[in-house]
Each structure stands twice: as C-alpha cells, then as structure tokens.
Motif scaffolding. Structure first.
Motif, short mmCIF file in Angstrom:
data_model
loop_
_atom_site.label_atom_id
_atom_site.label_comp_id
_atom_site.label_asym_id
_atom_site.label_seq_id
_atom_site.Cartn_x
_atom_site.Cartn_y
_atom_site.Cartn_z
N ASN A 1 -0.46 0.35 -5.06
CA ASN A 1 -1.22 -0.28 -4.34
C ASN A 1 -0.79 -0.19 -2.86
OD1 ASN A 1 -2.28 -2.57 -2.78
ND2 ASN A 1 -2.35 -4.03 -4.72
N LEU A 2 0.38 -0.18 -2.52
CA LEU A 2 0.72 0.15 -1.22
C LEU A 2 0.16 1.50 -0.66
CD1 LEU A 2 2.14 -1.00 1.43
CD2 LEU A 2 4.25 -0.01 0.51
N CYS B 1 -2.22 -2.41 6.95
CA CYS B 1 -2.44 -2.44 5.62
C CYS B 1 -2.60 -3.82 4.91
CB CYS B 1 -1.32 -1.84 5.05
SG CYS B 1 -0.87 -0.16 5.11
N ARG C 1 -3.53 1.65 0.26
CA ARG C 1 -3.56 0.83 1.60
C ARG C 1 -3.33 1.64 2.83
NH1 ARG C 1 -2.71 -5.37 1.17
NH2 ARG C 1 -3.17 -5.96 -0.90
N SER D 1 7.26 -10.24 2.69
CA SER D 1 5.78 -10.32 3.05
C SER D 1 5.27 -11.60 2.46
CB SER D 1 4.77 -9.18 2.86
OG SER D 1 3.63 -9.47 2.69
N LEU E 1 -0.79 -6.38 5.37
CA LEU E 1 0.33 -7.27 4.91
C LEU E 1 0.81 -8.00 5.94
CD1 LEU E 1 0.56 -4.99 3.11
CD2 LEU E 1 3.07 -4.95 3.23
N ASN F 1 10.14 -7.78 -6.17
CA ASN F 1 9.57 -7.32 -4.98
C ASN F 1 9.96 -5.81 -4.65
OD1 ASN F 1 8.29 -9.50 -4.56
ND2 ASN F 1 9.10 -10.22 -2.69
N ASN G 1 1.99 -12.25 1.71
CA ASN G 1 0.95 -12.22 1.01
C ASN G 1 1.01 -10.92 -0.06
OD1 ASN G 1 0.55 -10.34 2.82
ND2 ASN G 1 -1.55 -10.81 3.37
N PHE G 2 2.12 -10.08 0.01
CA PHE G 2 2.25 -8.82 -0.93
C PHE G 2 3.79 -8.94 -1.42
CE2 PHE G 2 2.62 -4.23 -1.23
CZ PHE G 2 1.26 -3.90 -1.91
N GLU G 3 3.95 -8.36 -2.56
CA GLU G 3 5.07 -8.25 -3.09
C GLU G 3 5.95 -7.33 -2.55
OE1 GLU G 3 2.82 -8.05 -6.53
OE2 GLU G 3 4.21 -9.49 -7.68
N ILE H 1 3.18 -1.83 -7.65
CA ILE H 1 3.15 -2.63 -6.41
C ILE H 1 3.04 -1.30 -5.43
CG2 ILE H 1 4.22 -3.76 -4.44
CD1 ILE H 1 5.59 -5.42 -6.80
#
Ligand code: PRP
Ligand code: ZN
Length: 289
Positions: free
Chosen positions: A203-204, A27, A207, A42, A29, A5, A44-46, A200
C-alpha cells in the motif's frame, strides 16, 4: 514496539530528513512532530518511523530492526548491506567526489598516485582506485572530512557534494566524480510475503509511486477554438488522451491534459499561436496511473 506496524527508518537529522517526511505526508500519512523522539507512529497508517543516523540505516534494515528504510544509495553501497533496493526516490541527489585544495592543480587521475585521500567512504573509494589503477593512501575519517587538508592530514578528500557549499567554505574544489547517488527506499530481504506488514508495504509503495508520478506532472487547462483542436492535440505531450469539454460559446472547447511538468514552457507559445487562451497550469498532488 511489537504492534504489527511497518517500521520505516529515516535519517534523524540531515539532508534527507525533511524531504523524506514531506514525501510521507504527500502519501497522505499524518505524522506528528517528531522533535527529538526516536520513534513516532503515523496517526492514520500502520507505520512506525524510526529516526536513526543515516550510516546505521542499512544495517538496521538488513537485520530486520526496521523493515524498510530511506537512505542515500552511497551509504547502502559503502556499508555493503544485504538489502533489497525497492525504489529510487528522485531526491537527495548528490555526488561522491574527490576534491582538492583550491590553490592546487591536478590535471589527470594519475596525479592521485601517492596522495593521501581522506574519506568516510573507504570501500567505494578503494573500489574506484582499483578500477582506475591508482595507488593512493586512503585515510578513513568518520566526519568533517572537509577539514582534513587544512589540518595537513590529507592532500585531498573524497566526500558527498550536493550544493557545493561545504567545498567552497573549506577552500576546496571538485576534481573528479566517483559515484552519483540519490535517496532510495530499501527493504529487509526476508520479508514474509504473507504477513500483514507486507500488505502495508505494498500500500505504501503505491502511494509513493503516486506521489513521485505527480511530482513530475502538471494539469493543464485551456480554452481552444473547435477548429484548432487537431493542431492543439498535436502539440500536447499528454500522458493520456486529453479531456475535452463543451463551452457555452459553441465555437470553443475546454481542453484539460496531464503533461510532464518540464514541457510547459516549451509548448505554451505553440499552444498560444494555435489559438489556445486562458492557459492554467495546476500542480498535482497524487496520481495513480
Ligand atoms: C555531506 C557531506 C557534506 C555535505 C555536502 O554530508 O559530508 O557535509 O553533505 O553538502 P553541500 O555540497 O550541499 O554543502 P551528508 O549529508 O551525507 O551527511 P553526513 O553528515 O551523514 O555525512
Ligand atoms: Zn552520515
């Protein structure tokens, strides 16, 4: 936790804690209630969240204990941390300031010469003194700097001012600004760009940008007479071309546009005069440009 993660450090308890969590939730999360825990994942998110003292965050990110962190720019500069600044986040705005007792008067920077100034930001302050050719004594204190003058250990202080309440409470007043700061997202410099973690992070960041864009924009809906459309389009500070929809009444149209939040009160009168009616202004949660 070696689970692959992304590890994000945020302030454990302080000015930036709630706003940082709020940003992450905007975002998308899902973050469980952290109460007193040091590490939360989190659902639903790594991403793993590390709750740390803000002063420690730059070093933890520099050393790779955390991959990224959210912290005041003031702390990053003071710690001289070797990290990447990924993004300014637009909240947690504050100013590092020199403040003096309410009952004292100082007119120019020169009057700081020979004074004792208490601060938790000795490096930034020393730099400020150097640039302004001031010869003052820096008294380094790690917390509650604001009480130093009343204890008689300093003549003035150099500390973070946000609302100004702390100054007022301690009978101090602003003298001069040293450094403007806000929350920033920082990252470790040796990020492996081929790693899963980097994907990851990207992606963050998308967001976060979407959440920040959305915060400064609103969705405006209104009805306008067909003949007034050219004038309405002139008035609209739309980010892109507005959406125009037919209405049952064929002489009228519905116009939808994304506008900068702070422009609404400047244009609503002109829109009205041009014939617009039924104005609706709606908040946007996320926006990918
Ligand atoms: C700063 C500063 C004051 C407070 C000022 O602390 O040391 O305590 O904020 O805010 P105000 O003007 O709204 O009263 P900071 O939040 O930087 O956290 P710290 O405890 O890590 O110093
Ligand atoms: Zn701190």
């Amino acid at each position: 936790m070696l689970n692959g993660n992304l590890k994000l450090a945020i302030q454990k308890s302080g000015r930036l804690t709630e706003k940082s969590l709020q940003l992450l939730r905007t975002c998308g999360l899902d973050i469980e209630n952290y109460s007193d825990r040091l590490l939360v994942s989190s659902r639903n998110f790594e991403l793993d969240l590390l709750f740390l003292r803000d002063d420690d965050i730059p070093e933890y990110v520099q050393d790779g204990v955390a991959d990224i962190g959210i912290v005041g720019e003031n702390v990053v500069i003071e710690k001289e941390a070797d990290v990447d600044t990924i993004k300014k986040l637009g909240y947690g705005k504050c100013t590092l300031m020199i403040a003096i007792p309410e009952d004292k008067n100082m007119l120019s920077l020169d009057e700081l010469n020979g004074k004792r100034v208490a601060t938790s930001y000795p490096k930034i302050l020393a730099n400020f003194f150097r640039n302004n050719k001031i010869d003052a004594k820096i008294i380094q204190i790690s917390g509650s700097v604001e009480i130093a003058p009343s204890l008689g250990i300093a003549d003035c202080i150099c500390d973070i001012v946000s609302t100004g309440n702390t100054l007022k409470l301690n009978k101090l007043k602003k003298f001069t600004n040293v450094f403007d700061s806000e929350a920033i997202l920082i990252g470790n410099k040796n990020f492996d760009k081929d790693s899963g973690k980097y994907a990851i992070l990207k992606n963050l960041i998308v967001r976060i940008e979407s959440a920040l864009n959305a915060k400064t924009s609103k969705y405006l809906m209104m009805n306008v007479p067909k003949v007034a459309l050219p004038r309405i389009r002139e008035i609209l500070p739309s980010l892109k071309s507005p959406t125009i929809l037919p209405l049952a009444d064929e002489s009228m149209l519905a116009v939808h546009a994304v506008i900068p939040s702070d422009t609404f009160w400047d244009i609503q009168n002109d829109l009205h005069e041009a014939g617009a009616s039924g104005l609706l202004l709606i908040p946007i949660e996320n926006m990918i440009l």
